[in-house]
Enzyme design. Sequence first.
Site, PDB file in Angstrom:
ATOM      1  N   ASP A 119       3.529   4.098  -0.324  1.00 18.12           N
ATOM      2  CA  ASP A 119       3.866   4.323   1.168  1.00 18.12           C
ATOM      3  C   ASP A 119       2.457   4.569   1.690  1.00 18.12           C
ATOM      4  O   ASP A 119       2.222   5.730   1.607  1.00 18.12           O
ATOM      5  CB  ASP A 119       4.747   5.473   1.291  1.00 18.12           C
ATOM      6  CG  ASP A 119       5.367   5.449   2.655  1.00 18.12           C
ATOM      7  OD1 ASP A 119       4.771   5.373   3.423  1.00 18.12           O
ATOM      8  OD2 ASP A 119       6.703   5.472   2.802  1.00 18.12           O
ATOM      9  N   HIS A 120       2.152   3.638   2.641  1.00 16.18           N
ATOM     10  CA  HIS A 120       0.718   3.585   2.912  1.00 16.18           C
ATOM     11  C   HIS A 120       0.448   4.927   3.762  1.00 16.18           C
ATOM     12  O   HIS A 120      -0.651   5.391   4.275  1.00 16.18           O
ATOM     13  CB  HIS A 120       0.241   2.452   3.221  1.00 16.18           C
ATOM     14  CG  HIS A 120       0.511   2.088   4.623  1.00 16.18           C
ATOM     15  ND1 HIS A 120       1.814   1.333   4.803  1.00 16.18           N
ATOM     16  CD2 HIS A 120       0.086   2.134   5.881  1.00 16.18           C
ATOM     17  CE1 HIS A 120       1.901   1.088   6.285  1.00 16.18           C
ATOM     18  NE2 HIS A 120       0.777   1.594   6.928  1.00 16.18           N
TER      19      HIS A 120
ATOM     20  N   HIS B  58       8.134   5.549   5.767  1.00 13.48           N
ATOM     21  CA  HIS B  58       6.806   6.282   6.355  1.00 13.48           C
ATOM     22  C   HIS B  58       7.199   7.557   7.367  1.00 13.48           C
ATOM     23  O   HIS B  58       6.613   8.526   6.936  1.00 13.48           O
ATOM     24  CB  HIS B  58       6.096   5.154   7.654  1.00 13.48           C
ATOM     25  CG  HIS B  58       5.827   3.886   6.879  1.00 13.48           C
ATOM     26  ND1 HIS B  58       5.636   3.688   5.535  1.00 13.48           N
ATOM     27  CD2 HIS B  58       5.553   2.774   7.226  1.00 13.48           C
ATOM     28  CE1 HIS B  58       5.344   2.564   5.088  1.00 13.48           C
ATOM     29  NE2 HIS B  58       5.357   1.853   6.319  1.00 13.48           N
TER      30      HIS B  58
HETATM   31  C1  BG6 Z   1       4.663  -1.519   7.549  1.00 14.11           C
HETATM   32  C2  BG6 Z   1       5.781  -2.242   8.234  1.00 14.11           C
HETATM   33  O1  BG6 Z   1       5.043  -0.873   6.303  1.00 14.11           O
HETATM   34  O2  BG6 Z   1       4.006  -0.735   8.389  1.00 14.11           O
HETATM   35  C3  BG6 Z   1       5.171  -3.010   9.471  1.00 14.11           C
HETATM   36  O3  BG6 Z   1       6.518  -3.239   7.333  1.00 14.11           O
HETATM   37  C4  BG6 Z   1       4.657  -1.937  10.267  1.00 14.11           C
HETATM   38  O4  BG6 Z   1       6.285  -3.206  10.095  1.00 14.11           O
HETATM   39  C5  BG6 Z   1       3.482  -1.312   9.541  1.00 14.11           C
HETATM   40  O5  BG6 Z   1       3.924  -2.655  11.312  1.00 14.11           O
HETATM   41  C6  BG6 Z   1       2.927  -0.189  10.279  1.00 14.11           C
HETATM   42  O6  BG6 Z   1       1.689   0.264   9.583  1.00 14.11           O
HETATM   43  P1  BG6 Z   1       0.393   0.835  10.225  1.00 14.11           P
HETATM   44  O7  BG6 Z   1      -0.489   1.303   9.265  1.00 14.11           O
HETATM   45  O8  BG6 Z   1      -0.223  -0.182  11.123  1.00 14.11           O
HETATM   46  O9  BG6 Z   1       0.832   1.786  11.177  1.00 14.11           O
END
Ligand code: BG6
Length: 498
Positions: free
Chosen positions: A180-181, A243
């Site tokens: 989960d980044h 997230h």
């Molecule tokens: C992803 C989603 O996990 O996270 C996307 O699938 C979203 O829809 C993205 O745009 C957002 O990540 P970050 O790091 O750009 O905020």
Amino acid sequence: MYDLTKQNTVIVVFGASGDLAKKKTYPALHGLYKNGFLPEDTQIIGYARTKLEIDEFREKIKPNLKSIPADKDITEKFLKNLHYFPGKYDEDEPFKKLNEYINKLEEKSKHEKKNRLFYMALPPSVFTTVATHIKNQLYTKKGFSRLIVEKPFGKDIESSRKLVGDLAKLFTEEEIFRIDHYLGKEMVKNIMTLRFANIFLGAIWCKEYIDNVQITFKEPFGAEGRGGYFDEYGIIRDVMQNHLLQVFSVLTMEKPKSLDSERIRDAKVELLKCVNPIKKEDLLIGQYTNSTDGEKKGYREDETVPDDSTTPTYAAVTLFIKNSRWEGVPFILKCGKALDQLKTEVRIQFRDVANPIFENLSRNELVIRVQPGEAVYMKMINKKPGLSMDTMISELDLTYHRRFSDTKIPEAYEALILDALAGDHSNFVRDDELDVAWKIFTPILHYIENEKLEPIMYPYGSRGPKEVNSFVEKYGFKRDVQEYNWEDPSNKSKTSDK
Ligand code: BG6
């Protein structure tokens, strides 16, 4: 700790020709390589269905690598070290061939330990098939075999349990790294430090002082080009259940016994077990229409989206925690696509001062700006400088680009890939954590889908459905009494911080 220089490592990226690999995985691997975190003999093999020559593949990867002119040589070296292996996902033969290919690469290494990291940047429909082939053909005992899995981890509690069960037959929980980044983002990691390393914050982190909390995610672009995936999942599954819920967990969990990854994950699971499934009255959903100037298309106008889709592109839900620290405090999670700005932040609003001797006081707020422009600031009331006793809102401000101007903040994916190589699970999602997360969200997701709940429409580029204002006020959120402007580090302008 994993000493990268004394072991040989092969990284295989499945789904290498896809969007995620191109935009996140390869740039992160490049970032790690460039900064000396991957030894030169690390081999990176891309595997995907698309037939491509290696040079074509390199050309595809190159534009997304963050490379300044001074990095030219190292970037060229990185690109030269990339391999590409086209093959189907549902046949054994290409995986056998891939194994032979990896064996040959490994033979060249002088190190005894030979690790394999498998990165699955794949659609969920082929997760288990590919994981099975990996286990049968590519699994090694000469070093570690680890699997990084990208979300979505299912669509609800049942499908998630099935997926977890299927993978568990093939790999141990220790070998699986569910990414989960958001857990790799600097500011999300900082929440634990803020809470547990500062006595003054730790002391007020409870229902006695905190009135309400908002966790907000905004993106200024829609689901363009990803309609097929997005329409099946919607914003709650895409962003909120993972997230935002992760941010919520680290913000509210009890202090883990130590920084050990299992202790951190235990603390998060314990917390999530105290959260009731979301009620209908604590939900608001929206969907974007075309922009008011007509330039941007509405969600339903996207060719890949059905004309009558009711999939939410905006959602707000309120969570309550049944424990003695948080009883009664509303945690409002909001996320939306095609909004007025790019921003992820946590806003903790404190209670009113009891028996105030000053008039017209706004509330204190602690804002943790996750992105863009990492910052932590506490809105506090100050005497207006001068002869009067008037008050004004000012702030204690820790804006990273000012305070840590020489420090490079690692990309979330860089941090997480390095963690997986080091075998550190702290910032990955454990199976039981996933299960409790789905328990909270599954009933409301089924309700939205079974009832075909109509989302409230909002124009592309707006702040979202207007009803969100009364939604947050319903839970006690109070707007500032006095005007307040904060210098936004991402665009250096002084604007209202809302
Ligand atoms: C992803 C989603 O996990 O996270 C996307 O699938 C979203 O829809 C993205 O745009 C957002 O990540 P970050 O790091 O750009 O905020």
